[in-house]
Write an enzyme that holds these catalytic residues in place. Structure first.
Site, mmCIF file in Angstrom:
data_model
loop_
_atom_site.group_PDB
_atom_site.id
_atom_site.type_symbol
_atom_site.label_atom_id
_atom_site.label_comp_id
_atom_site.label_asym_id
_atom_site.label_seq_id
_atom_site.Cartn_x
_atom_site.Cartn_y
_atom_site.Cartn_z
ATOM 1 N N ASP A 106 0.755 -1.150 -0.006
ATOM 2 C CA ASP A 106 -0.013 -0.059 0.024
ATOM 3 C C ASP A 106 0.774 1.282 -0.005
ATOM 4 O O ASP A 106 2.095 1.099 0.360
ATOM 5 C CB ASP A 106 -0.715 0.078 1.322
ATOM 6 C CG ASP A 106 -1.884 -1.064 1.185
ATOM 7 O OD1 ASP A 106 -2.190 -1.640 0.221
ATOM 8 O OD2 ASP A 106 -2.315 -1.807 2.447
HETATM 9 N N1 URA Z 1 -1.295 -5.843 3.962
HETATM 10 C C1 URA Z 1 -1.653 -4.702 3.907
HETATM 11 O O1 URA Z 1 -2.782 -4.358 4.607
HETATM 12 N N2 URA Z 1 -1.196 -3.638 3.219
HETATM 13 C C2 URA Z 1 0.223 -4.045 2.555
HETATM 14 O O2 URA Z 1 0.762 -3.173 2.089
HETATM 15 C C3 URA Z 1 0.484 -5.364 2.745
HETATM 16 C C4 URA Z 1 -0.215 -6.309 3.167
#
Ligand code: URA
Length: 236
Positions: A106
């Site tokens: 993310d």
């Molecule tokens: N899980 C999440 O919630 N975000 C990420 O970036 C990776 C795994």
């Protein structure tokens, strides 16, 4: 066996210009091999043994590149984006133009991201059948409930009837932990903690399969994978 490639493709792949631009450069005599000007863009060359010179600069052919990036926040895991800087923009000294991130973190997640142009390897690492472990360091806004460890190990049912595979929770203190998951569904770690009423305030990936984030890489820094890391990944 020789790996033959057209001269104009060789130069375009190495970022020396578009196919049209490099054809033009070749025709103008700016490109040479063994001190001999080569004026035909179709000339076939062995990419493993030949060094091509353009404007007197040696250009050796790189087929595949593998970088370990410590992804910073505010950068998207994509190859292009209208609004944000991408993880590919951070790789300054790349040879290849076709690099992509293996999977996504993310925008507000930091940590280990593999960047390559090796589609086969990426496919194997991301394949749901392979169950490649991914470990995250997680900070939360509230206390992790006592039952979370056991429930995550059993698998929890998130929305859309999706049940997670067994995940390992290692508590560091009341609000921080390591979580190892085997899938990579959208916002999976955040959603797994939401299930227990906790909000993730900081998330960092520290390993993916045999690859562990190099602690000497500051946030935003990257390096080439070592031969050993690559061998371990390829033997998955
Ligand atoms: N899980 C999440 O919630 N975000 C990420 O970036 C990776 C795994």
């Amino acid at each position: 066996m020789a790996k033959l490639m057209r001269l104009d493709k060789y130069l375009a792949d190495m970022g020396c210009g578009t196919r049209t631009q490099v054809k033009d450069a070749i025709k103008k005599g700016r490109v040479s091999i063994n001190d001999e000007k080569i004026k035909s863009p179709e000339t076939k060359i062995d990419i493993e043994t030949t060094i091509v010179y353009m404007d007197g600069q040696p250009i050796s052919y790189v087929q595949t590149e593998y970088y370990m990036l410590n992804k910073p926040q505010g950068v998207v895991s994509a190859t292009e984006d209208r609004k944000y800087k991408t993880v590919i923009d951070l790789i300054d000294d790349k040879s290849r133009k076709d690099l992509f991130p293996v999977g996504r973190l993310d925008i507000d997640t930091e940590g280990l991201l593999l960047i390559t142009n090796d589609g086969d390897l990426a496919h194997r690492l991301l394949s749901p059948k392979k169950h490649v472990d991914k470990t995250y360091y997680v900070e939360l806004d509230s206390k992790i409930p006592a039952n979370a460890k056991e429930e995550m190990l059993q698998g929890i049912t998130l929305e859309e009837e999706f049940k997670t595979m067994p995940a390992t929770l290692e508590l560091l203190n009341e609000t921080t932990c390591y979580l190892t998951i085997r899938e990579g569904k959208f916002h999976q770690v955040k959603r797994m903690f939401e299930y227990f009423g906790c909000t993730v305030t900081y998330l960092k990936r520290i390993s993916m399969g045999p690859l562990t984030l190099d602690e000497t890489l500051k946030v935003g820094e990257y390096r080439l994978l070592t031969k050993e890391e690559l061998l371990q990944l390829k033997s998955l």
